[in-house]
Every structure is written in C-alpha cells, then in structure tokens.
Motif scaffolding. Structure first.
Motif, mmCIF file in Angstrom:
data_model
loop_
_atom_site.group_PDB
_atom_site.id
_atom_site.type_symbol
_atom_site.label_atom_id
_atom_site.label_comp_id
_atom_site.label_asym_id
_atom_site.label_seq_id
_atom_site.Cartn_x
_atom_site.Cartn_y
_atom_site.Cartn_z
ATOM 1 N N ILE A 116 -28.976 -34.494 -52.185
ATOM 2 C CA ILE A 116 -28.612 -35.376 -51.069
ATOM 3 C C ILE A 116 -29.608 -36.527 -50.963
ATOM 4 O O ILE A 116 -29.225 -37.695 -50.784
ATOM 5 C CB ILE A 116 -28.551 -34.587 -49.745
ATOM 6 C CG1 ILE A 116 -27.389 -33.593 -49.754
ATOM 7 C CG2 ILE A 116 -28.450 -35.539 -48.559
ATOM 8 C CD1 ILE A 116 -26.018 -34.221 -49.776
ATOM 9 N N ARG A 117 -30.902 -36.213 -51.095
ATOM 10 C CA ARG A 117 -31.916 -37.271 -51.008
ATOM 11 C C ARG A 117 -31.755 -38.287 -52.128
ATOM 12 O O ARG A 117 -31.859 -39.489 -51.916
ATOM 13 C CB ARG A 117 -33.325 -36.656 -51.061
ATOM 14 C CG ARG A 117 -33.771 -35.987 -49.782
ATOM 15 C CD ARG A 117 -35.280 -35.772 -49.794
ATOM 16 N NE ARG A 117 -35.711 -34.965 -50.924
ATOM 17 C CZ ARG A 117 -35.801 -33.643 -50.896
ATOM 18 N NH1 ARG A 117 -35.485 -32.973 -49.792
ATOM 19 N NH2 ARG A 117 -36.211 -32.976 -51.960
ATOM 20 N N ARG A 118 -31.497 -37.771 -53.343
ATOM 21 C CA ARG A 118 -31.382 -38.675 -54.492
ATOM 22 C C ARG A 118 -30.125 -39.541 -54.412
ATOM 23 O O ARG A 118 -30.121 -40.693 -54.846
ATOM 24 C CB ARG A 118 -31.388 -37.882 -55.805
ATOM 25 C CG ARG A 118 -32.771 -37.447 -56.255
ATOM 26 C CD ARG A 118 -32.747 -36.848 -57.645
ATOM 27 N NE ARG A 118 -32.094 -35.549 -57.657
ATOM 28 C CZ ARG A 118 -32.725 -34.407 -57.392
ATOM 29 N NH1 ARG A 118 -33.987 -34.410 -57.064
ATOM 30 N NH2 ARG A 118 -32.081 -33.259 -57.434
ATOM 31 N N SER A 119 -29.069 -38.964 -53.870
ATOM 32 C CA SER A 119 -27.793 -39.683 -53.849
ATOM 33 C C SER A 119 -27.607 -40.571 -52.629
ATOM 34 O O SER A 119 -26.986 -41.635 -52.714
ATOM 35 C CB SER A 119 -26.630 -38.681 -53.914
ATOM 36 O OG SER A 119 -26.662 -37.945 -55.113
ATOM 37 N N TYR A 120 -28.157 -40.134 -51.472
ATOM 38 C CA TYR A 120 -27.879 -40.867 -50.237
ATOM 39 C C TYR A 120 -29.116 -41.206 -49.411
ATOM 40 O O TYR A 120 -29.052 -42.064 -48.539
ATOM 41 C CB TYR A 120 -26.934 -40.047 -49.344
ATOM 42 C CG TYR A 120 -25.745 -39.506 -50.075
ATOM 43 C CD1 TYR A 120 -24.679 -40.339 -50.414
ATOM 44 C CD2 TYR A 120 -25.672 -38.157 -50.444
ATOM 45 C CE1 TYR A 120 -23.581 -39.847 -51.090
ATOM 46 C CE2 TYR A 120 -24.574 -37.658 -51.116
ATOM 47 C CZ TYR A 120 -23.535 -38.503 -51.443
ATOM 48 O OH TYR A 120 -22.446 -38.008 -52.120
ATOM 49 N N GLY A 121 -30.223 -40.528 -49.678
ATOM 50 C CA GLY A 121 -31.393 -40.685 -48.834
ATOM 51 C C GLY A 121 -32.439 -41.618 -49.394
ATOM 52 O O GLY A 121 -32.150 -42.590 -50.086
ATOM 53 N N SER A 126 -29.423 -46.561 -56.028
ATOM 54 C CA SER A 126 -28.311 -47.516 -56.088
ATOM 55 C C SER A 126 -27.307 -47.308 -54.974
ATOM 56 O O SER A 126 -26.120 -47.471 -55.168
ATOM 57 C CB SER A 126 -27.600 -47.403 -57.447
ATOM 58 O OG SER A 126 -27.135 -46.083 -57.652
ATOM 59 N N ALA A 127 -27.790 -46.911 -53.811
ATOM 60 C CA ALA A 127 -26.871 -46.663 -52.696
ATOM 61 C C ALA A 127 -26.052 -47.914 -52.377
ATOM 62 O O ALA A 127 -24.883 -47.838 -52.033
ATOM 63 C CB ALA A 127 -27.645 -46.215 -51.463
#
Length: 230
Positions: A116-121, A126-127
């Motif tokens: 979750i941190r890597r993808s959205y946090g 590249s969010a």
C-alpha cells in the motif's frame, strides 16, 4: 480507507484475513461467486487483491492475468503451493508478492502495508501518473474510468489503451498506425475497422461524461484530442 479484495475459497482463511485486516483499518470484500472475480474487482475497485491459486472454475493465475490487463493494483498470492516454479509463475502472471500457507498473520499484514505504501503512500514513485487530467476530464489508469465532476464511464481495455495514448500526446496528433500498434491483438491482426469502432465508442463516452475534450479526425493522418472551442 483502503479496500482489499480477498479471493479465497477457504472460509476460515477468509474470515481470519477479514477480521485481522479490519482491525488495521482496511475495508475488506470477499469473493462469493468465483465465476465473477473480474466483475467484482471492477465493482469494488480495490487497492490490493489477496489471491489464492486453487480456486473453483479458474485458478488464481488466470484471474491475476485478467486483473493485470486492466489495473496496476497490487496482487498478493496466498497459496499452499510452495515450489519455486509456482512462485515464479505467480510473479510472471502479474502478482507482486507470493506468500505460502500456513502463513504468519503479522507477516501478511506487514507485506500488505508495504504494498500500500509503495503503490499509494509515501513510497509511491508514480502516483501522479495513474491519474491523467485535461480540462474537466480525468483518466484513471487504476480504475479504468473516464470521468468529469458530472459523470463517469468505464472503459474497455482497448478504449483505455487508446485514451491513455491520447492523453499523453494531447494536443498532438496521433497517427492511425500508432493507435493500431497500441490495440494490437496478441491473438491476431487488428483490422482498421476495429480502430474506427473503438474511436467512435470513445467519442460517445467523452460525450456521456460531458467532457470539455473532443477527438478530432485529422484526415489522412489520425486523430487529435483537444479542448473544445468555446
């Protein structure tokens, strides 16, 4: 609140995951109809998927491939299969991590938090690239939606690929050959008519969401996405 889709046919494991993850503030949804995993995924729009391999009807590898065609959402495989080949196959079919059963719940939670941190946090690199906006119109690469404050439309895989290219290129012209290469079907040749049909559908969806954008035909060359003349 981040949403997690649990694709697991062992009720005891599903309940264990559901109860523990809710304590950490996650909103959990469990699959009940294993013929409709992709439909539920598109309805729930989860931020992460926990995927078993041995499932009724189609295995977890199949559903991972299906999800990966329309989303970059993290997929964590949770399986009793322990061989290196299974783990490699899982990653190659779109999974981001592979956890073997029996598992330690604290490890699962830590891995979910990490994804979750890597993808959205705070670790997301590249969010900003997952949401593209021009004028009043937003393209979400994760949820496969074209939206404005008034309305939204779900895109097909081909429509998403075309729309992504138009948004990235705007306001430049994109040639028909470039577009054909993007929607090339791995199972066979894509006819010119296929592109024309998808462009027509994309125009209709831009109209449906009351977009400030329009797709103009540049004769003999291709198409151009741009703001409407006011």
């Amino acid at each position: 609140m981040y949403r997690i889709l649990i694709v697991e046919d062992e009720i005891s494991i599903t309940n264990t995951l559901n109860n523990r993850l809710k304590k950490y503030g996650y909103e959990c949804h469990a699959i009940e109809d294993f013929k409709s995993v992709l439909d539920v995924f598109q309805e729930i729009e989860p931020h992460l998927v926990i995927m078993d391999i041995n499932l009724p009807y189609f295995d977890g590898y199949y559903w991972s491939r299906k999800i990966r065609k329309i989303s970059t959402c993290p997929i964590m495989i949770l399986s009793a299969r322990m061989s290196e080949l299974d783990q490699i196959y899982g990653i190659e079919n779109g999974a981001d991590d592979f956890i073997t059963k029996p598992f330690v719940m604290d490890v699962v939670v830590a891995k979910i938090n990490g994804q979750i941190r890597r993808s959205y946090g705070e670790y997301a690199k590249s969010a900003e690239r997952r949401l593209l906006q021009i004028g009043n119109t937003t393209l979400s690469l994760d949820t496969v939606r074209l939206s404005t404050p008034e309305q939204e439309e779900v895109l097909t895989v081909k429509e998403l690929k075309l729309c992504h290219m138009f948004f990235e290129a705007c306001p430049n012209v994109v040639t028909r050959q470039q577009l054909l290469s993007v929607i090339w079907d791995e199972e066979g040749f894509v006819e010119e008519n296929t592109l024309t049909v998808n462009i027509k559908r994309l125009r209709k969806k831009l109209e449906n969401v009351q977009s400030s954008l329009e797709l103009k035909t540049i004769r003999g060359i291709g198409y151009q996405l741009m703001e409407k003349d006011t």
